[in-house]
Design a protein around this motif. Sequence first.
Motif, PDB file in Angstrom:
ATOM      1  N   LEU A 189      26.592  37.959  31.265  1.00  0.00           N
ATOM      2  CA  LEU A 189      27.878  37.309  31.011  1.00  0.00           C
ATOM      3  C   LEU A 189      29.021  38.086  31.642  1.00  0.00           C
ATOM      4  O   LEU A 189      29.935  37.502  32.229  1.00  0.00           O
ATOM      5  N   LEU A 190      28.954  39.423  31.519  1.00  0.00           N
ATOM      6  CA  LEU A 190      30.006  40.239  32.115  1.00  0.00           C
ATOM      7  C   LEU A 190      30.020  40.080  33.629  1.00  0.00           C
ATOM      8  O   LEU A 190      31.097  39.990  34.245  1.00  0.00           O
ATOM      9  N   SER A 191      28.839  40.020  34.240  1.00  0.00           N
ATOM     10  CA  SER A 191      28.766  39.820  35.688  1.00  0.00           C
ATOM     11  C   SER A 191      29.421  38.493  36.080  1.00  0.00           C
ATOM     12  O   SER A 191      30.161  38.405  37.074  1.00  0.00           O
ATOM     13  N   GLU A 192      29.136  37.444  35.287  1.00  0.00           N
ATOM     14  CA  GLU A 192      29.723  36.141  35.578  1.00  0.00           C
ATOM     15  C   GLU A 192      31.239  36.169  35.392  1.00  0.00           C
ATOM     16  O   GLU A 192      31.996  35.616  36.199  1.00  0.00           O
ATOM     17  N   LEU A 193      31.678  36.859  34.330  1.00  0.00           N
ATOM     18  CA  LEU A 193      33.118  36.977  34.093  1.00  0.00           C
ATOM     19  C   LEU A 193      33.807  37.734  35.223  1.00  0.00           C
ATOM     20  O   LEU A 193      34.887  37.349  35.689  1.00  0.00           O
ATOM     21  N   LEU A 194      33.191  38.812  35.687  1.00  0.00           N
ATOM     22  CA  LEU A 194      33.778  39.583  36.779  1.00  0.00           C
ATOM     23  C   LEU A 194      33.779  38.784  38.074  1.00  0.00           C
ATOM     24  O   LEU A 194      34.726  38.878  38.863  1.00  0.00           O
ATOM     25  N   ARG A 195      32.721  38.006  38.294  1.00  0.00           N
ATOM     26  CA  ARG A 195      32.680  37.169  39.509  1.00  0.00           C
ATOM     27  C   ARG A 195      33.835  36.178  39.515  1.00  0.00           C
ATOM     28  O   ARG A 195      34.543  36.031  40.516  1.00  0.00           O
ATOM     29  N   LYS A 196      34.039  35.526  38.384  1.00  0.00           N
ATOM     30  CA  LYS A 196      35.143  34.562  38.296  1.00  0.00           C
ATOM     31  C   LYS A 196      36.481  35.277  38.458  1.00  0.00           C
ATOM     32  O   LYS A 196      37.393  34.761  39.106  1.00  0.00           O
ATOM     33  N   SER A 197      36.566  36.464  37.865  1.00  0.00           N
ATOM     34  CA  SER A 197      37.812  37.217  37.963  1.00  0.00           C
ATOM     35  C   SER A 197      38.103  37.605  39.400  1.00  0.00           C
ATOM     36  O   SER A 197      39.238  37.498  39.869  1.00  0.00           O
ATOM     37  N   LEU A 198      37.073  38.051  40.129  1.00  0.00           N
ATOM     38  CA  LEU A 198      37.266  38.444  41.523  1.00  0.00           C
ATOM     39  C   LEU A 198      37.536  37.239  42.408  1.00  0.00           C
ATOM     40  O   LEU A 198      38.330  37.303  43.346  1.00  0.00           O
ATOM     41  N   ASP A 199      36.882  36.114  42.113  1.00  0.00           N
ATOM     42  CA  ASP A 199      37.111  34.899  42.901  1.00  0.00           C
ATOM     43  C   ASP A 199      38.557  34.435  42.774  1.00  0.00           C
ATOM     44  O   ASP A 199      39.120  33.848  43.696  1.00  0.00           O
ATOM     45  N   GLN A 200      39.151  34.682  41.624  1.00  0.00           N
ATOM     46  CA  GLN A 200      40.529  34.235  41.366  1.00  0.00           C
ATOM     47  C   GLN A 200      41.526  35.381  41.482  1.00  0.00           C
ATOM     48  O   GLN A 200      42.656  35.278  41.016  1.00  0.00           O
ATOM     49  N   HIS A 201      41.113  36.472  42.142  1.00  0.00           N
ATOM     50  CA  HIS A 201      41.931  37.683  42.157  1.00  0.00           C
ATOM     51  C   HIS A 201      43.338  37.433  42.696  1.00  0.00           C
ATOM     52  O   HIS A 201      44.313  37.996  42.195  1.00  0.00           O
ATOM     53  N   ASP A 202      43.465  36.591  43.727  1.00  0.00           N
ATOM     54  CA  ASP A 202      44.771  36.359  44.355  1.00  0.00           C
ATOM     55  C   ASP A 202      45.528  35.201  43.726  1.00  0.00           C
ATOM     56  O   ASP A 202      46.621  34.867  44.178  1.00  0.00           O
ATOM     57  N   LEU A 203      44.929  34.571  42.719  1.00  0.00           N
ATOM     58  CA  LEU A 203      45.572  33.413  42.102  1.00  0.00           C
ATOM     59  C   LEU A 203      46.412  33.850  40.916  1.00  0.00           C
ATOM     60  O   LEU A 203      45.952  34.599  40.056  1.00  0.00           O
ATOM     61  N   GLN A 204      47.633  33.379  40.892  1.00  0.00           N
ATOM     62  CA  GLN A 204      48.484  33.634  39.736  1.00  0.00           C
ATOM     63  C   GLN A 204      48.356  32.522  38.698  1.00  0.00           C
ATOM     64  O   GLN A 204      48.572  32.749  37.511  1.00  0.00           O
ATOM     65  N   LEU A 205      48.001  31.329  39.163  1.00  0.00           N
ATOM     66  CA  LEU A 205      47.843  30.180  38.278  1.00  0.00           C
ATOM     67  C   LEU A 205      46.433  29.610  38.429  1.00  0.00           C
ATOM     68  O   LEU A 205      45.893  29.571  39.534  1.00  0.00           O
ATOM     69  N   VAL A 206      45.848  29.186  37.325  1.00  0.00           N
ATOM     70  CA  VAL A 206      44.546  28.520  37.341  1.00  0.00           C
ATOM     71  C   VAL A 206      44.648  27.286  36.455  1.00  0.00           C
ATOM     72  O   VAL A 206      45.579  27.143  35.655  1.00  0.00           O
ATOM     73  N   SER A 207      43.672  26.400  36.576  1.00  0.00           N
ATOM     74  CA  SER A 207      43.691  25.203  35.741  1.00  0.00           C
ATOM     75  C   SER A 207      43.283  25.557  34.313  1.00  0.00           C
ATOM     76  O   SER A 207      42.618  26.573  34.055  1.00  0.00           O
ATOM     77  N   VAL A 208      43.684  24.706  33.392  1.00  0.00           N
ATOM     78  CA  VAL A 208      43.306  24.902  31.986  1.00  0.00           C
ATOM     79  C   VAL A 208      41.793  24.928  31.856  1.00  0.00           C
ATOM     80  O   VAL A 208      41.222  25.744  31.110  1.00  0.00           O
ATOM     81  N   ALA A 209      41.100  24.035  32.585  1.00  0.00           N
ATOM     82  CA  ALA A 209      39.643  23.968  32.513  1.00  0.00           C
ATOM     83  C   ALA A 209      39.004  25.286  32.946  1.00  0.00           C
ATOM     84  O   ALA A 209      38.049  25.764  32.317  1.00  0.00           O
ATOM     85  N   GLU A 210      39.508  25.895  34.024  1.00  0.00           N
ATOM     86  CA  GLU A 210      38.963  27.169  34.494  1.00  0.00           C
ATOM     87  C   GLU A 210      39.211  28.288  33.488  1.00  0.00           C
ATOM     88  O   GLU A 210      38.346  29.141  33.248  1.00  0.00           O
ATOM     89  N   GLU A 211      40.389  28.292  32.894  1.00  0.00           N
ATOM     90  CA  GLU A 211      40.716  29.322  31.906  1.00  0.00           C
ATOM     91  C   GLU A 211      39.857  29.166  30.657  1.00  0.00           C
ATOM     92  O   GLU A 211      39.376  30.156  30.097  1.00  0.00           O
ATOM     93  N   VAL A 212      39.635  27.935  30.241  1.00  0.00           N
ATOM     94  CA  VAL A 212      38.803  27.685  29.062  1.00  0.00           C
ATOM     95  C   VAL A 212      37.356  28.100  29.327  1.00  0.00           C
ATOM     96  O   VAL A 212      36.686  28.654  28.441  1.00  0.00           O
TER      97      VAL A 212
END
Length: 352
Positions: free
Chosen positions: A203-226
Amino acid sequence: MNNNLHLSLYWKCQLIGWSVAALYWMYTGLIGQHFQLPLAALQFVTDVAFYVVLSHQYRNIVIRNGWQNLPLDETVKRIVPSILIMAVAYSVVTIFKIYFLRRLAMPDYRQDLLTFIEINGPTIFIAGIRLMSIWLLAYHLYHYAQREIRIAKENARLAIITQEAQLHNLSSQLNPHFLFNALNAIKSLIIEDADSARRGIDLLSELLRKSLDQHDLQLVSVAEEVELVTDYLELEKLRIEERLEKEFTINESCNTLMIPRFSIQTLVENAVKHGISTQQNGGCISVKINKNQGYLNILVQNPGILNLKRNNGIGLKNLRKRLSLHYGQRASFEIMEQIDQTVLATIKIPLT
């Protein structure tokens, strides 16, 4: 090849302005006595030509000396004497032009130059003061307005750069904070439950992957955040087990709306750390997202007692700053204790 002649705004204003003035002078001659069309036409052409050259020479002096970049008070100090000098130059050009054109077009014209100057000089000089005042003020006001616009644009650009730098700095603080909490959750599982620890690492690996994929994004969709929050709560549930429950109530129309990255995540982390973890029997984290009266409302509720010191840590301070940078005073964030011994955190984000 394109042979179309392109005139700058400056030259268009020069030609149109002096042409209008020359036409007015032609009209005053038309309604007066002794009007001669050939002389009037010649006067028109020479008026436009001479006064364009005269005013353009002033422009060259301004540009050569950088007067267009001076503060307003320094510019005014140069405009006043310049008007007088330009009026004198205008008077000299106008007197000789009119006098010699009359001698050329009217063979019987016998008035000598000194008499002509004595009769017409004061009127021409006053007209020169008036005309040159208008021209110089219009020219310098245009440059002053353009400079103010450039300064405003540059200030806005610098403000945006500063704001982006602040947002990136705040975002960079979130990843270590989030990673620290997640690793603590896994650490507690390693000895007690190896299988859960392995699942936690996945789970942590998946969380870090998503975090790195969105590293340059300041805004994300509600669905992605949820989705991120769901994975995080699953990771925490491996540690807390049945003491942690979750309940999501999300209006489907909100899923595509953009919100600051880690905004819901920060509230949920805070609810787990300062709410569920402190309760002997744990409890349920409720996440509600809806739209109401032009705002996106994000509500995170958990059992517990509000501790202002503990609930004012880096995560929530960071969230407040990011909301302020993104939305100014239009967004709001508050956290308060409810009468049923729960803590409710609310974010309101403008929809437009």
